[in-house]
Design a protein around this motif. Structure first.
Motif, PDB file in Angstrom:
ATOM      1  N   SER A 350       0.723  -1.368  -0.250  1.00 53.66           N
ATOM      2  CA  SER A 350      -0.205   0.636   0.076  1.00 53.66           C
ATOM      3  C   SER A 350       0.855   1.540  -0.076  1.00 53.66           C
ATOM      4  N   ASN A 351       2.274   0.738  -0.669  1.00 51.37           N
ATOM      5  CA  ASN A 351       2.823   2.321  -0.197  1.00 51.37           C
ATOM      6  C   ASN A 351       3.513   2.174  -1.388  1.00 51.37           C
ATOM      7  N   ILE A 352       4.449   3.736  -2.188  1.00 43.16           N
ATOM      8  CA  ILE A 352       4.549   3.618  -3.374  1.00 43.16           C
ATOM      9  C   ILE A 352       6.533   3.486  -2.895  1.00 43.16           C
ATOM     10  N   LYS A 353       7.667   2.589  -3.652  1.00 41.50           N
ATOM     11  CA  LYS A 353       8.632   3.337  -2.770  1.00 41.50           C
ATOM     12  C   LYS A 353       9.579   3.293  -4.386  1.00 41.50           C
ATOM     13  N   LEU A 354      10.678   3.881  -4.339  1.00 44.96           N
ATOM     14  CA  LEU A 354      11.081   5.045  -4.948  1.00 44.96           C
ATOM     15  C   LEU A 354      13.295   4.935  -4.326  1.00 44.96           C
ATOM     16  N   SER A 355      13.836   3.763  -5.266  1.00 46.58           N
ATOM     17  CA  SER A 355      14.913   3.211  -4.928  1.00 46.58           C
ATOM     18  C   SER A 355      15.977   4.469  -6.378  1.00 46.58           C
ATOM     19  N   VAL A 356      16.626   4.445  -5.050  1.00 44.90           N
ATOM     20  CA  VAL A 356      18.216   4.964  -6.527  1.00 44.90           C
ATOM     21  C   VAL A 356      19.321   4.409  -6.148  1.00 44.90           C
ATOM     22  N   ILE A 357      19.901   3.862  -7.085  1.00 44.87           N
ATOM     23  CA  ILE A 357      21.186   2.755  -6.104  1.00 44.87           C
ATOM     24  C   ILE A 357      22.129   3.296  -7.144  1.00 44.87           C
ATOM     25  N   ASN A 358      23.119   2.735  -6.767  1.00 42.61           N
ATOM     26  CA  ASN A 358      24.847   3.615  -7.502  1.00 42.61           C
ATOM     27  C   ASN A 358      25.778   2.113  -6.494  1.00 42.61           C
ATOM     28  N   ASP A 359      27.019   2.539  -7.257  1.00 41.82           N
ATOM     29  CA  ASP A 359      28.375   1.607  -6.441  1.00 41.82           C
ATOM     30  C   ASP A 359      28.930   2.418  -5.687  1.00 41.82           C
ATOM     31  N   GLY A 360      29.683   1.974  -4.486  1.00 47.08           N
ATOM     32  CA  GLY A 360      29.822   3.089  -3.703  1.00 47.08           C
ATOM     33  C   GLY A 360      31.108   2.082  -2.741  1.00 47.08           C
ATOM     34  N   ASP A 361      31.514   3.750  -1.993  1.00 50.98           N
ATOM     35  CA  ASP A 361      32.395   2.698  -0.723  1.00 50.98           C
ATOM     36  C   ASP A 361      31.104   2.249   0.199  1.00 50.98           C
ATOM     37  N   GLU A 362      31.321   1.436   1.775  1.00 44.56           N
ATOM     38  CA  GLU A 362      29.638   1.878   2.441  1.00 44.56           C
ATOM     39  C   GLU A 362      30.097   2.563   3.539  1.00 44.56           C
ATOM     40  N   ILE A 363      28.927   2.792   3.947  1.00 43.57           N
ATOM     41  CA  ILE A 363      29.445   4.588   4.944  1.00 43.57           C
ATOM     42  C   ILE A 363      28.624   4.134   5.962  1.00 43.57           C
ATOM     43  N   PRO A 364      29.996   4.732   6.448  1.00 41.94           N
ATOM     44  CA  PRO A 364      29.886   3.707   8.096  1.00 41.94           C
ATOM     45  C   PRO A 364      28.265   4.427   8.475  1.00 41.94           C
ATOM     46  N   ILE A 365      27.772   2.770   8.978  1.00 40.10           N
ATOM     47  CA  ILE A 365      26.222   3.317  10.485  1.00 40.10           C
ATOM     48  C   ILE A 365      26.404   4.051  11.020  1.00 40.10           C
ATOM     49  N   GLU A 366      27.406   4.773  12.059  1.00 40.08           N
ATOM     50  CA  GLU A 366      27.109   5.665  12.754  1.00 40.08           C
ATOM     51  C   GLU A 366      26.615   6.518  11.711  1.00 40.08           C
ATOM     52  N   GLN A 367      26.990   6.960  10.839  1.00 38.94           N
ATOM     53  CA  GLN A 367      27.235   8.412   9.286  1.00 38.94           C
ATOM     54  C   GLN A 367      26.008   8.608   9.078  1.00 38.94           C
ATOM     55  N   ARG A 368      25.383   7.313   8.453  1.00 37.15           N
ATOM     56  CA  ARG A 368      24.165   7.588   8.123  1.00 37.15           C
ATOM     57  C   ARG A 368      22.726   8.064   8.557  1.00 37.15           C
ATOM     58  N   GLU A 369      22.236   8.334   9.602  1.00 36.71           N
ATOM     59  CA  GLU A 369      21.370   9.089   9.760  1.00 36.71           C
ATOM     60  C   GLU A 369      21.893  10.559   9.605  1.00 36.71           C
ATOM     61  N   SER A 370      22.809  10.641   9.519  1.00 33.85           N
ATOM     62  CA  SER A 370      23.249  12.288   9.831  1.00 33.85           C
ATOM     63  C   SER A 370      23.706  12.541   8.533  1.00 33.85           C
ATOM     64  N   LEU A 371      23.195  12.092   7.346  1.00 37.77           N
ATOM     65  CA  LEU A 371      23.477  12.308   6.073  1.00 37.77           C
ATOM     66  C   LEU A 371      22.502  13.108   5.310  1.00 37.77           C
ATOM     67  N   PHE A 372      21.379  12.827   6.412  1.00 39.82           N
ATOM     68  CA  PHE A 372      20.189  14.522   5.623  1.00 39.82           C
ATOM     69  C   PHE A 372      20.065  15.166   6.981  1.00 39.82           C
ATOM     70  N   ASP A 373      21.605  15.613   7.210  1.00 38.22           N
ATOM     71  CA  ASP A 373      21.039  16.189   8.547  1.00 38.22           C
ATOM     72  C   ASP A 373      21.380  17.581   7.229  1.00 38.22           C
ATOM     73  N   ARG A 374      21.666  19.111   7.884  1.00 41.35           N
ATOM     74  CA  ARG A 374      21.635  20.155   6.471  1.00 41.35           C
ATOM     75  C   ARG A 374      23.373  20.438   7.036  1.00 41.35           C
ATOM     76  N   PHE A 375      23.772  20.793   6.289  1.00 44.49           N
ATOM     77  CA  PHE A 375      25.639  21.074   5.952  1.00 44.49           C
ATOM     78  C   PHE A 375      26.427  19.572   6.222  1.00 44.49           C
ATOM     79  N   TYR A 376      25.571  17.990   6.235  1.00 46.07           N
ATOM     80  CA  TYR A 376      26.342  17.162   6.139  1.00 46.07           C
ATOM     81  C   TYR A 376      26.949  16.768   4.888  1.00 46.07           C
ATOM     82  N   ARG A 377      28.390  16.737   5.318  1.00 45.30           N
ATOM     83  CA  ARG A 377      28.918  15.705   4.270  1.00 45.30           C
ATOM     84  C   ARG A 377      29.645  14.239   4.573  1.00 45.30           C
ATOM     85  N   VAL A 378      29.746  13.819   3.977  1.00 47.77           N
ATOM     86  CA  VAL A 378      30.563  12.624   4.604  1.00 47.77           C
ATOM     87  C   VAL A 378      32.167  12.786   3.879  1.00 47.77           C
ATOM     88  N   ASP A 379      32.861  12.384   4.031  1.00 50.24           N
ATOM     89  CA  ASP A 379      34.226  12.075   4.456  1.00 50.24           C
ATOM     90  C   ASP A 379      35.147  12.872   2.893  1.00 50.24           C
TER      91      ASP A 379
END
Length: 428
Positions: A350-379
């Motif tokens: 009963s939902n629609i799932k949109l997925s965008v998948i690309n190759d890349g190095d694994e993002i550490p678990i502790e950084q994943r939630e912060s990806l959606f914070d303002r001005f946050y950029r991975v290393d």
């Protein structure tokens, strides 16, 4: 966001207090039960110690539950004839307790039956109870409202019964009233927890509103100077010609313009209410993917699409286009030459799932939630030259759009892949 925080605070407070309440209740009742069981066993053991087969009804000798009138009788309930280790209050409790007993020989025949003063149970009933108990081999337990214990008296077996009705009713009453008043207390605590949660979150909510207002105001205030600098650069270049210092200023001014535009877009997404309508998300995603296909081609990156037809959501077309563009653009920025990006749109529960998948190095678990914070950029190891124009606001904008559409956005890493997925309720 703050509503969920308040709910979590209330839930934690209620969970802790409920566990404490139930734990305290369990300890009280367990302690009371153990103490009561110990006292009952002592009383029945005392009865068995004082029991004499010759003094039972049928031998014209007073019942053990009756207080003998003759001070020379073998069994007496007078305190001076009782064992010294029984205090006076225990003697009184013992005398007020109703006992029944059945003495059985080795063949299971009743030698003597004491029906007590109440005469609630007949001799036949007590005899049947006693024979069932000895046949079962149990030494103690409960039968209806009677507690029982068996004792080996050498030449016969004594089954002692004790009426537990009053104690059971007392425990039931105590338990009932404890639950009633405990439940009322928890309800009161719930309202207190709601009030405390509001008090705790209120300063955070106020600070967040001030922050959003600052971003919005700063964006508007910076927009004009950026435009003025750009205009003056063009005029100055006409006067003195092309110059590397002017090029540096223009380059940084362009970056500032991009940042200001993203700040204004984030403020608009979070603060401005937009009109919602039925949107064909399948067609929208196909269109945005087609638009960005030329960008991917220039970077020698292949876009693969797997989009189901006729999937509709209730939302804002402009914001949903921006969401899809942000996710695909993010994948393009973090993909290398010769790689592929997969875009999928599917119906899921009963939902629609949109997925965008690309190759890349694994993002550490502790950084994943912060990806959606303002001005946050991975290393910096994940950043390339193109990313210099990105300031960590794209995914924050994407999250704001998804939240406005009552959906969820998340990131997963597996098998050398990075997947950004969006779940939005389907339009029925």
């Amino acid at each position: 966001m703050f509503k969920k925080t308040r709910i979590r605070i209330v839930a934690v407070i209620m969970l802790v207090l409920t566990v404490i309440f139930l734990g305290t209740l369990a300890i009280i009742f367990a302690s009371s039960y153990i103490e009561g069981a110990k006292s009952n066993n002592e009383k029945m053991e005392r009865y068995a110690t004082l029991f004499s087969l010759e003094s039972q009804p049928g031998s014209d000798i007073p019942d053990i539950n009756e207080k003998p009138n003759d001070s020379n009788d073998k069994i007496s309930n007078e305190p001076e004839n009782e064992p010294e280790h029984f205090p006076d209050e225990e003697s009184l409790s013992f005398q007020l307790t109703t006992f029944y007993s059945v003495a059985l020989d080795d063949d299971g025949n009743a030698l003597a039956i004491d029906t007590g003063q109440s005469q609630i149970y007949s001799k036949e009933t007590l005899s049947s109870f006693a024979q069932s108990i000895t046949d079962s081999g149990k030494s103690n337990g409960t039968n209806e409202n009677l507690l029982y214990s068996t004792y080996d008296k050498d030449s016969y077996t004594l089954v002692v019964f004790m009426d537990n009705t009053l104690m059971s009713e007392s425990f039931s009453t105590l338990f009932r009233y404890t639950l009633i008043f405990g439940s009322l207390a928890l309800i009161l605590i719930f309202f207190i927890a709601v009030y405390l949660a509001r008090c705790i979150v209120k300063p955070l909510e106020k600070s967040y509103k001030i922050q959003k207002q600052f971003i919005s105001d700063a964006g508007h205030e910076l927009k004009t100077p950026v435009s003025v600098v750009s205009a003056n650069l063009e005029l100055l270049e006409r006067e003195i010609g092309q110059n590397k210092w002017l090029d540096n200023v223009r380059y940084e001014n362009e970056h500032m313009g991009i940042l200001v535009g993203q700040l204004l877009e984030l403020a608009r997404t979070e603060n401005v209410a937009v009109d919602f309508e039925t949107v064909d998300l399948s067609r929208l995603v196909n269109g945005e993917a087609l638009t960005l296909e030329s960008v991917a081609f220039e970077k020698e990156i292949k876009l693969n699409t797997d989009i189901d037809d006729s999937l509709y959501v209730f939302g804002n077309t402009t914001q949903l286009k921006q969401l899809v563009t942000i996710l695909i653009d993010n994948a393009l920025q973090h993909s290398t030459v010769g790689k592929e990006i997969s875009i999928a749109l599917k119906e899921q529960h009963s939902n629609i799932k949109l997925s965008v998948i690309n190759d890349g190095d694994e993002i550490p678990i502790e950084q994943r939630e912060s990806l959606f914070d303002r001005f946050y950029r991975v290393d910096d190891s994940r950043n390339n030259i193109d990313n210099e124009k990105h300031y960590g606001l794209g995914l924050a904008i994407a999250k704001a759009i998804v939240t406005a559409h009552k959906g969820k956005i998340s990131v997963l890493c597996y098998d050398g892949k990075i997947e950004f997925s969006v779940i939005i309720p389907i339009k029925k």
